[in-house]
Design a protein around this motif. Structure first.
Motif, PDB file in Angstrom:
ATOM      1  N   ASN A 422       0.829  -1.204   0.000  1.00  0.00           N
ATOM      2  CA  ASN A 422       0.000   0.000   0.000  1.00  0.00           C
ATOM      3  C   ASN A 422       0.866   1.258   0.000  1.00  0.00           C
ATOM      4  O   ASN A 422       0.539   2.251  -0.658  1.00  0.00           O
ATOM      5  N   THR A 423       1.963   1.215   0.761  1.00  0.00           N
ATOM      6  CA  THR A 423       2.875   2.361   0.766  1.00  0.00           C
ATOM      7  C   THR A 423       3.470   2.605  -0.612  1.00  0.00           C
ATOM      8  O   THR A 423       3.592   3.760  -1.064  1.00  0.00           O
ATOM      9  N   ALA A 424       3.839   1.523  -1.300  1.00  0.00           N
ATOM     10  CA  ALA A 424       4.376   1.665  -2.657  1.00  0.00           C
ATOM     11  C   ALA A 424       3.326   2.237  -3.609  1.00  0.00           C
ATOM     12  O   ALA A 424       3.651   3.060  -4.480  1.00  0.00           O
ATOM     13  N   GLN A 425       2.079   1.823  -3.445  1.00  0.00           N
ATOM     14  CA  GLN A 425       1.015   2.362  -4.300  1.00  0.00           C
ATOM     15  C   GLN A 425       0.800   3.848  -4.048  1.00  0.00           C
ATOM     16  O   GLN A 425       0.616   4.637  -4.990  1.00  0.00           O
ATOM     17  N   VAL A 426       0.848   4.241  -2.764  1.00  0.00           N
ATOM     18  CA  VAL A 426       0.666   5.657  -2.437  1.00  0.00           C
ATOM     19  C   VAL A 426       1.811   6.492  -2.991  1.00  0.00           C
ATOM     20  O   VAL A 426       1.598   7.593  -3.536  1.00  0.00           O
ATOM     21  N   GLU A 427       3.034   5.974  -2.875  1.00  0.00           N
ATOM     22  CA  GLU A 427       4.180   6.704  -3.428  1.00  0.00           C
ATOM     23  C   GLU A 427       4.056   6.860  -4.937  1.00  0.00           C
ATOM     24  O   GLU A 427       4.373   7.918  -5.493  1.00  0.00           O
ATOM     25  N   TRP A 428       3.598   5.845  -5.609  1.00  0.00           N
ATOM     26  CA  TRP A 428       3.447   5.925  -7.058  1.00  0.00           C
ATOM     27  C   TRP A 428       2.347   6.910  -7.445  1.00  0.00           C
ATOM     28  O   TRP A 428       2.477   7.659  -8.430  1.00  0.00           O
ATOM     29  N   LYS A 434       2.338  14.458  -9.194  1.00  0.00           N
ATOM     30  CA  LYS A 434       3.370  15.478  -9.407  1.00  0.00           C
ATOM     31  C   LYS A 434       3.672  15.651 -10.883  1.00  0.00           C
ATOM     32  O   LYS A 434       3.802  16.787 -11.387  1.00  0.00           O
ATOM     33  N   ASN A 435       3.777  14.554 -11.606  1.00  0.00           N
ATOM     34  CA  ASN A 435       4.028  14.646 -13.049  1.00  0.00           C
ATOM     35  C   ASN A 435       2.862  15.319 -13.780  1.00  0.00           C
ATOM     36  O   ASN A 435       3.059  16.073 -14.749  1.00  0.00           O
ATOM     37  N   TYR A 436       1.658  15.056 -13.308  1.00  0.00           N
ATOM     38  CA  TYR A 436       0.482  15.662 -13.947  1.00  0.00           C
ATOM     39  C   TYR A 436       0.503  17.184 -13.812  1.00  0.00           C
ATOM     40  O   TYR A 436       0.289  17.920 -14.790  1.00  0.00           O
ATOM     41  N   TYR A 437       0.795  17.651 -12.604  1.00  0.00           N
ATOM     42  CA  TYR A 437       0.833  19.101 -12.398  1.00  0.00           C
ATOM     43  C   TYR A 437       2.069  19.734 -13.053  1.00  0.00           C
ATOM     44  O   TYR A 437       2.031  20.899 -13.479  1.00  0.00           O
ATOM     45  N   ASP A 438       3.164  18.977 -13.147  1.00  0.00           N
ATOM     46  CA  ASP A 438       4.321  19.510 -13.855  1.00  0.00           C
ATOM     47  C   ASP A 438       4.030  19.715 -15.335  1.00  0.00           C
ATOM     48  O   ASP A 438       4.500  20.685 -15.948  1.00  0.00           O
ATOM     49  N   VAL A 439       3.264  18.802 -15.928  1.00  0.00           N
ATOM     50  CA  VAL A 439       2.879  18.962 -17.340  1.00  0.00           C
ATOM     51  C   VAL A 439       1.987  20.183 -17.510  1.00  0.00           C
ATOM     52  O   VAL A 439       2.098  20.954 -18.492  1.00  0.00           O
ATOM     53  N   LEU A 440       1.090  20.411 -16.545  1.00  0.00           N
ATOM     54  CA  LEU A 440       0.223  21.579 -16.640  1.00  0.00           C
ATOM     55  C   LEU A 440       1.013  22.882 -16.573  1.00  0.00           C
ATOM     56  O   LEU A 440       0.661  23.875 -17.215  1.00  0.00           O
TER      57      LEU A 440
END
Length: 926
Positions: A422-428, A434-440
């Motif tokens: 679950n921790t790995a899923q949350v990190e992903w 973050k990548n989504y907002y960086d593209v924006l």
């Protein structure tokens, strides 16, 4: 004195390190000089210098390097035997000194400075000197172990390369000389057995096994020195401590004791989990974490007593410094207590105690544990292992009680894996956001399609399974020590017949850990296997009054049969019973059975038997295999076995419908579940006659298409034998054989033949574990008489070595039953758990039911138990003893595996000879 012994050990170790460092420096200098000389010679040869060989080019083809003589580099002869002897002698003397420290700490009171000096000695011994890889290098790390093993490649051989490219290259370089062969070094893998022997030789050459034994003895010394439940002797007054049971390092609560506990400061400085400077001084933090356990138990008395989270009553929290006057001062006992319990799990110290500490303690004495020897007054032959295991068992039992009382019980492995996943899923998810907002915002984003990180199981701390795996290992090594994990209660029995005073007796009772596990088992299914394995370990305990009717197995049986309850009866959950255990095994037998993929038809199995009984009880196997009834043909052919009849019926049915059977395999959870269930049944049945009768009488209704069938029921023996007909690992197969054998044990003094034993003979004959029709052609050949079978009778692709001797003269096919498992499955590893369990079952059947003369009369021309006896005398014993001809010797992983297999086979022969009925001599007068 303790300080003198510790100083002597330290000075001896420092002197030994100094000598090793000097020897290693000289060896490195010599090696570098030899390497430089060889490199210079090789360079001169490759450069094409003058050669002493005519017709050669450069240095190739010459017998000696150019410009040197064969005696230029003298060979240094080393007396390795003397070095090993001196190393062994030094290790033995060091170990004797460590044992002296242990015996002193076992009986006498040590000071804080002496305990601190012992801890420093353990640290220095495990860290080793600066010389890596040699003698004095300390104990290697467990993760990873690859750095501490010899290379898998042997010496580089010289192989001739005759490729056209090499010929063309050499012709261009030396056109005036005829081309000669060019020796090209090619690496070659070592034989696995050779590599293993080299690994063991390197370990003993470095002295690491003896060092581990010494370190383990010193660890047990610290456990004894910090023990707070024994009466220790004061070395100044030569009598017990004035306060009785306890430890002078932290005396029981009194007005004269130091409330600040400053006397523990030398120990606390070295065993404080929050001290990062001390942590960096240890290369083996898992060994450091083992010392946290006795230190936490010592601090337990200074912390306000805790109760289980499910217990009643209110208790002040120990985490507050104002809860206890002993927390005021330079250290917080409550916080250190909690940190020690957590750090031991984080450093995987329990795994080290189970896999390294316990095996290095040695072996139990062979005489002291035998009841007959003790009753004859000859039970004083007690080895030091008995002292070690008693200290370790007591420390482990107190540690488990503290975990349950304080609420610090670790989580299960599955829960840890789910949390990490679950921790790995949350990190992903955070990375994607973050990548989504960086593209924006117009930033450059590097696409990563790898997905969430995988959970690294090497990062897993010791979980709940690891805690109870240590308990199981301790109880298996010393069944007498399993009593430490029970609670002993006192009872008064009133005698009303003659009006005498009540008699006080002691009996076993559920401990706090058992009650908590039983509660968690009901709330969480992931702890069920831990609960079952814990019960299996507790079943090995003897009774308090040395009475078999009140031992651990009888108590466990009373819980699982419903006679007694571990906790107070509750409507929230139903107790786990023997029927649940047998039903779980039946579920695995159904899931692992090769089923035909047709929902409209279900294949009948071995374990089903009719519920109705008549005067003439039919053979239960006739319901499945069509043998044993009155309608069968009188023509018996040895080529048609019950297993063949069943196989042909199944194959014809599946082929007519166009279906193919599917085979399933056990996963890790299934292996643990079956191991826990079978161990529980075996341990309890071996020590409780009432449990044997109860379990054998269990009949489970067969679920049908319209609910529960009233015609067929599954018996316990049929279910266990049906599990043996599936694809299960050899260790679980051996446990199943052992469980059946222990269920068939006869009561003390019972000399009659058991009807259940007769039934087990018939079930085993139907399962065809011993391929009778195939072994008849190999019997005389395996015994050393007669000619070898033709090549068509066994696999032509059998692996062979020099001399055209095969590894086995049996084909690699499952039709050969236990022979196939013995030769081609267990023989690859070198351990034989399934064969040992099968031999134990044969011995038990011969003892309780004899050798039925009509066994296999439904289909065999030669009925009786002779094929099973010949299986032992003609195949197992010759292979185990190394006397078998026409075949390579049987490999064994250890000498113990060879001894156990031979012993089990000889037990079968002994049981047959003892029960052989000698025919009466004819009267010559008549």
């Amino acid at each position: 004195s303790m300080e003198g012994l510790a100083r002597g050990l330290r000075a001896e170790e420092e002197e030994r390190r100094r000598r090793r460092s000097a020897a290693a420096a000289n060896a490195n200098a010599n090696a570098n000089a030899n390497a430089n000389a060889a490199w210079n010679n090789a360079n001169s040869n490759v450069a094409g210098g003058p050669s002493s060989s005519t017709g050669g080019f450069g240095g190739f083809g010459t017998s000696h390097p150019v410009g040197t003589d064969s005696t230029t580099t003298p060979s240094v002869e080393k007396n390795l035997d003397m070095e090993y002897a001196l190393l062994s002698f030094a290790g033995m003397q060091r170990h004797i000194a460590a044992e002296c420290l242990f015996y002193l700490a076992y009986h006498a009171q040590l000071t804080a400075e002496e305990v601190a000096s012992t801890i420093d000695l353990i640290r220095d011994l495990t860290n080793g000197s600066d010389v890596a890889g040699g003698v004095g290098g300390g104990l290697p790390r467990l993760d990873p172990l690859v750095e501490d093993v010899p290379p898998v490649y042997g010496e580089v051989p010289m192989m001739t390369a005759t490729t056209a490219s090499v010929q063309g290259f050499m012709s261009q370089q030396h056109p005036q000389q005829p081309w000669q062969t060019w020796n090209v070094p090619v690496p070659k893998l070592k034989d696995p057995k050779e590599w293993e022997e080299e690994w063991i030789a390197n370990l003993w050459g470095k002295g690491q096994p003896s060092l581990l034994q010494c370190v383990s003895t010193l660890i047990m010394t610290v456990m004894c020195a910090l023990d707070a439940r024994q009466v220790l002797m004061d070395r100044e007054t030569h009598g017990p401590n004035s306060f009785g049971a306890g430890n002078a390092l932290l005396p029981p609560h009194s007005d004269t004791s130091d409330p600040s506990m400053n006397g523990l400061q030398p120990i606390h400085t070295r065993l404080d989990p929050e001290n990062k400077d001390t942590e960096r001084q240890w290369k083996r933090c898992d060994i450091w974490g083992v010392l946290f356990l006795p230190y936490a138990l010592l601090l337990r008395n200074s912390v306000v007593p805790l109760t289980s989270p499910r217990g009643s009553g209110s208790v002040p929290s120990p985490l507050s410094p104002d809860a206890n006057p002993r927390t005021r001062g330079t250290m917080d006992a409550a916080k250190t207590f909690t940190d020690c319990l957590t750090a031991a799990s984080q450093y995987k110290s329990l795994t080290f105690a189970r896999l390294s500490l316990l095996p290095s303690l040695g072996l139990p004495s062979t005489r002291s544990h035998h009841k007959d020897v003790v009753s004859m007054g000859r039970g004083d032959d007690v080895s030091i292992f008995d002292f070690y295991i008693s200290v370790l068992a007591e420390c482990t039992a107190q540690f488990m009680d503290v975990l349950c009382a304080s609420g610090n019980l670790p989580i299960t492995q599955q829960m840890w894996f789910d949390e990490e996943n679950n921790t790995a899923q949350v990190e992903w998810k955070r990375v994607e956001e973050k990548n989504y907002y960086d593209v924006l915002w117009g930033k450059t984003v590097v696409e990563d399609a790898s997905g969430p990180r995988e959970v690294d199981i090497l990062d897993r701390p010791d979980c709940l399974e690891d805690v109870f795996a240590l308990v199981s290992s301790v109880c298996s090594a010393s069944p007498e020590s399993s009593k430490a994990f029970w609670k002993i209660v006192e009872e008064e029995l009133e005698l009303t017949e003659d009006g005498s005073s009540p008699v006080t007796t002691f009996r076993l009772a559920p401990s706090r850990c058992m009650r908590l596990l039983e509660t968690k088992r009901s709330d969480n299914d992931s702890t069920l296997l831990v609960f079952l394995s814990f019960l299996a370990s507790l079943a090995l305990s003897d009774g308090v009054e040395e009475n078999d009717t009140d031992n651990g197995a009888s108590m466990v049986h009373s819980f699982l049969s419903g006679e007694k309850s571990i906790n107070a009866p509750s409507d929230r959950h139903a107790p786990f019973t023997w029927s649940n255990a047998i039903s779980a095994i039946r579920w695995y037998a159904e899931e692992l059975s090769p089923e035909v993929k047709d929902e409209g038809s279900k294949r009948d199995r071995l374990r089903r038997s009719p519920t109705t009984t008549t005067d003439t009880v039919p053979n239960p196997t006739s319901y499945y295999y069509g043998v044993g009834d009155d309608t069968e043909s009188n023509d018996r052919d040895e080529a048609s076995t019950p297993n063949d009849t069943h196989r042909s019926q199944s194959s014809s049915s599946s082929s007519s419908k166009g279906k193919t059977p599917s085979t399933k395999e056990l996963d890790e959870v299934g292996k643990n579940a079956l191991t826990s269930l079978l161990s529980l049944i075996s341990n309890v049945a071996a020590r409780c006659p009432a449990a044997r009768e109860y379990i054998l009488d269990i009949q489970l209704p067969v679920p049908g298409t319209d609910g529960v069938s009233d015609i067929l029921q599954d018996g316990c023996l049929e279910i266990l034998f049906s599990l043996l007909t599936t694809e299960i690992p050899p260790d679980i197969r051996g446990l199943t054989f052992m469980a059946i054998a222990n269920l068939l044990q006869s009561k003390p003094g019972d000399t009659g033949k058991s009807p259940m034993g007769k039934k087990a003979w018939e079930l085993m004959e139907c399962c065809q574990f011993v391929p009778v029709k195939y072994l008849s052609r190999y019997s005389s050949f395996a015994a050393g008489a007669g000619s070898a079978p033709s090549m068509s009778m066994y696999n032509r692709n059998q692996p062979r070595d020099d001399g055209d001797v095969p590894n086995s003269y049996f084909p690699k096919t499952a039709d050969y039953g236990m022979i196939y498992i013995f030769e081609h499955v267990e023989g690859v590893v070198g351990t034989y758990p399934a064969t040992e369990g099968f031999l134990y079952l044969l011995t038990t059947l011969i003892k309780v039911a004899g050798c039925p003369s009509d066994l296999g009369s439904h289909w065999r021309l030669r009925p009786g138990c002779s094929p099973y006896i010949e299986y032992v005398t003609d195949f197992i014993l010759p292979r185990a003893s190394g006397t078998a001809r026409h075949v390579k010797p049987l490999p064994f992983l250890t000498v113990a595996d060879e001894g156990r297999l031979t012993s089990r086979a000889l037990e079968v022969v002994e049981a047959v000879l003892v029960r052989y009925v000698v025919p009466l001599a004819l009267d010559r007068a008549t």
